[in-house]
Design an enzyme around this catalytic site. Structure first.
Site, short mmCIF file in Angstrom:
data_model
loop_
_atom_site.label_atom_id
_atom_site.label_comp_id
_atom_site.label_asym_id
_atom_site.label_seq_id
_atom_site.Cartn_x
_atom_site.Cartn_y
_atom_site.Cartn_z
N HIS A 6 0.81 -1.22 0.00
CA HIS A 6 0.00 0.00 0.00
C HIS A 6 0.84 1.27 0.00
O HIS A 6 0.28 2.36 -0.05
CB HIS A 6 -0.87 0.05 1.27
CG HIS A 6 -1.95 -0.96 1.33
ND1 HIS A 6 -2.82 -1.04 2.40
CD2 HIS A 6 -2.33 -1.94 0.49
CE1 HIS A 6 -3.69 -2.02 2.21
NE2 HIS A 6 -3.40 -2.59 1.06
N GLN B 98 -0.21 -4.55 -8.53
CA GLN B 98 -1.53 -4.96 -9.03
C GLN B 98 -2.30 -3.72 -9.49
O GLN B 98 -1.98 -2.59 -9.12
CB GLN B 98 -2.26 -5.72 -7.90
CG GLN B 98 -3.61 -6.27 -8.26
CD GLN B 98 -4.74 -5.29 -7.99
OE1 GLN B 98 -4.58 -4.35 -7.22
NE2 GLN B 98 -5.87 -5.52 -8.60
#
Length: 434
Positions: free
Chosen positions: A176, A199
């Site tokens: 993140h 991703q």
């Protein structure tokens, strides 16, 4: 008469969607470099000077790391880090992981034959609680994995101290946290190894992909060997020095990542500044509060803009109903991962027996009996907005706040309709996938 959009009224933030950039971002430079990679005829990285090799060097430099090893996705990057550190080589090896995160943080541990031990999280940030970590260390503990939840760095001072005190490896799950900084130092290379995901929903993306960072010459050399089926990159022939698998990133993905990386620093800067603005605006509503206020966090490279819902400010309206009402007003709000990991069906004994060898399963704790108060509270209160909203003009933030305030002003109307609102499982599906 003004009505809530959930009850047929006009959405106050109906123009918000056109203000938020479409994700993932793409420009002509990205298209050009991908076409060049395709036309180059080398779609696998097995040659010196490859796109993957160049991307590894540039990403590592950006994140204040000495080495980077690019891989197929952010899940196998965690597995590569664990294997590189030798976790799972001894029967009963344990790794302490946060109870609230994406499941790969824990499943990577089981994939290398070790046992995940859940530690509680800080209910104000979602990050692992160092005090709880220390209480879960045993003679079988080999490593700690910390997650920088939503891009907000965990307490690296406390965690590095604990790891050093007990002779443990510290792995940073920074999926993140592209660009996030702790005390002016980018995360991902503060611990022994760091893992990132590329991703599609991430701040830097090629659809899939990942990377492992380290400052250790020895660990970097071993990680490269493991990630390339036991072969040395650039060495001809089929000489395999260890038994391993193939974790390599493709050249087409690496080329795209190399192009997008050059835009990442400016995007992180904008999101960091806009995050502070939105946090101040949202805080004034009283209905939600932004997470994080540690001065040691010097840059926040957002994946989620995380908020904590205060139901007492809305007549204890359930969070799911508040989400439904806010979405109806045009705000793309949701939650991240739902329940704490130990409540996932995957950790039920009846499902573990289908995927975990018995000699490991017999040493696992009974996850179904866990109840960690910090993780439970965070799961009850957490709300998230996507990071790319922070790349929108500041007028977009005003619409988010206006929608919250509208719901607050019409809370009686919402209360009356609670029994009529049918909140489906999709209400809390954020559609953010890792």
């Amino acid at each position: 008469m003004v009505k809530l959009a959930a009850n047929g009224g006009e959405p106050v933030a109906k123009d918000l969607s056109r203000m938020i950039p479409r994700w993932p971002l793409l420009d002509e430079d990205d298209v050009k470099v991908v076409v060049e990679a395709i036309k180059g005829g080398h779609w696998c990285r097995l040659y010196p000077g490859s796109y993957a090799e160049r991307f590894e060097a540039e990403f590592a430099k950006y994140h204040d790391a000495k080495y980077g090893i690019a891989v197929a996705n952010g899940t196998v990057s965690l597995e590569l880090a664990l294997k590189t550190l030798g976790v799972g080589l001894n029967l009963g090896d344990e790794v302490i992981v946060p109870a609230y995160t994406f499941i790969a943080t824990a499943s990577a541990v089981t994939e290398v034959g070790a046992i995940p031990v859940f530690a509680d999280v800080d209910p104000k940030t979602g990050n692992i609680d160092p005090k709880d970590v220390e209480g879960r260390i045993t003679e079988r503990t080999r490593a700690i994995i910390t997650v920088h939840f939503g891009g907000y760095p965990a307490d690296m001072d406390a965690l590095t101290s604990i790891a050093k005190k007990h002779g443990l490896y510290l792995i940073e799950d920074a999926a993140h946290a592209h660009g996030s900084e702790w005390r002016g130092r980018k995360v991902g290379a503060i611990g022994d190894m760091g893992s990132f995901s590329f991703q599609e929903s991430k701040s830097l993306t090629a659809g899939e992909g990942g990377i492992v960072l380290t400052n250790s010459d020895e660990l970097a050399e071993r990680a490269r060997l493991i990630h390339n089926i036991g072969r040395v990159i650039g060495q001809p022939g089929y000489i395999h020095y260890i038994l391993s698998s193939n974790y390599r990133l493709s050249e087409i993905q690496a080329a795209l990542l190399l192009s997008r990386l050059r835009k990442l620093p400016s995007e992180v800067k904008v999101k960091n500044e806009n995050g502070k603005v939105l946090a101040d605006m949202i805080k004034r509503t009283g209905v939600v509060e932004p997470t994080g206020n540690d001065d040691r966090v010097t840059v926040r490279g957002y994946y989620y803009f995380v908020m904590l819902y205060k139901p007492e400010e809305l007549n204890n309206i359930p969070k799911e109903v508040f989400i439904e009402a806010l979405r109806a007003e045009g705000v793309p709000v949701g939650v991240s991962y739902g329940p704490p990991l130990y409540k996932q069906p995957a950790f039920k004994r009846e499902n573990l027996v289908k995927s975990i060898p018995k000699y490991i399963l017999d040493r696992m704790p009974n996850y179904e009996r866990l109840n960690l108060p910090g993780a439970e509270e965070f799961a009850r209160r957490e709300l998230v907005l996507p990071h790319y909203l922070l790349l929108a003009p500041r007028e977009a933030f005003e619409l988010v706040v206006a929608a919250i305030e509208k719901i607050k002003e019409h809370v009686d109307e919402l209360q009356q309709s609670v029994n009529r609102l049918k909140v489906s499982d999709a209400t809390i599906d954020t559609t953010y996938h890792r």
